[in-house]
Design a protein around this motif. Structure first.
Motif, short mmCIF file in Angstrom:
data_model
loop_
_atom_site.label_atom_id
_atom_site.label_comp_id
_atom_site.label_asym_id
_atom_site.label_seq_id
_atom_site.Cartn_x
_atom_site.Cartn_y
_atom_site.Cartn_z
N LYS A 70 0.80 -1.22 0.00
CA LYS A 70 0.00 0.00 0.00
C LYS A 70 0.83 1.27 0.00
N MET A 107 -1.56 -1.10 -3.99
CA MET A 107 -2.85 -0.62 -3.52
C MET A 107 -2.67 0.76 -2.89
N GLY A 108 -3.75 1.47 -2.67
CA GLY A 108 -3.73 2.73 -1.94
C GLY A 108 -2.75 3.74 -2.51
#
Length: 139
Positions: free
Chosen positions: A53, A91-92
């Motif tokens: 992330k 992700m993120g």
């Protein structure tokens, strides 16, 4: 006379092989040749890569790198697909960073990057020098 016999036997063997260089045991049984097929994204994901992330810090980024390299080996991931498949696990904040990079350099350029280059870029982004120094001091 012996030379002619050996030459004839070798010629007969070569004729029956028809250019097939597969390995034989000499008793008529062929060894099965292992065919390695190209890794698909599905093969890659079956090896359960880690997700990153961008908020986990240096240790987790290092573990992500190590796990990706293990997944590349296990899945027979080609060099051409390593960056493409690995970046699908972002992700993120990390995904936002990658998408921004892709918009800046285009898809074609981004996905021709080597795994080593991606690791350098991510280390620069997610491993600030002061955090690395702090970890080195603790060790």
């Amino acid at each position: 006379m012996i030379d002619q016999g050996v030459t004839a036997v070798l010629a007969a063997r070569d004729t029956t092989r028809n250019g097939d260089d597969s390995h034989t045991s000499g008793i008529g049984a062929r060894r099965a040749e292992r065919v390695v097929r190209e890794c698909t994204y599905q093969d890659f994901t079956k090896c359960q890569p880690l997700y990153f992330k961008g908020t986990e810090g240096v240790v987790n980024l290092t573990q992500w790198f190590e796990r990706m390299e293990t997944v590349f080996r296990i899945s027979n991931c080609t060099v051409e697909n390593q960056v493409k498949f690995a970046t699908c696990t972002l992700m993120g904040a990390a995904l936002t960073w990658w998408n921004s990079h892709v918009r800046t350099v285009t898809n074609e350029v981004a996905y021709t990057m080597t795994w080593a280059d991606l690791k350098k870029k991510m280390t620069t982004k997610y491993c600030p020098r002061n955090e690395i120094k702090k970890i080195e001091t603790e060790i």
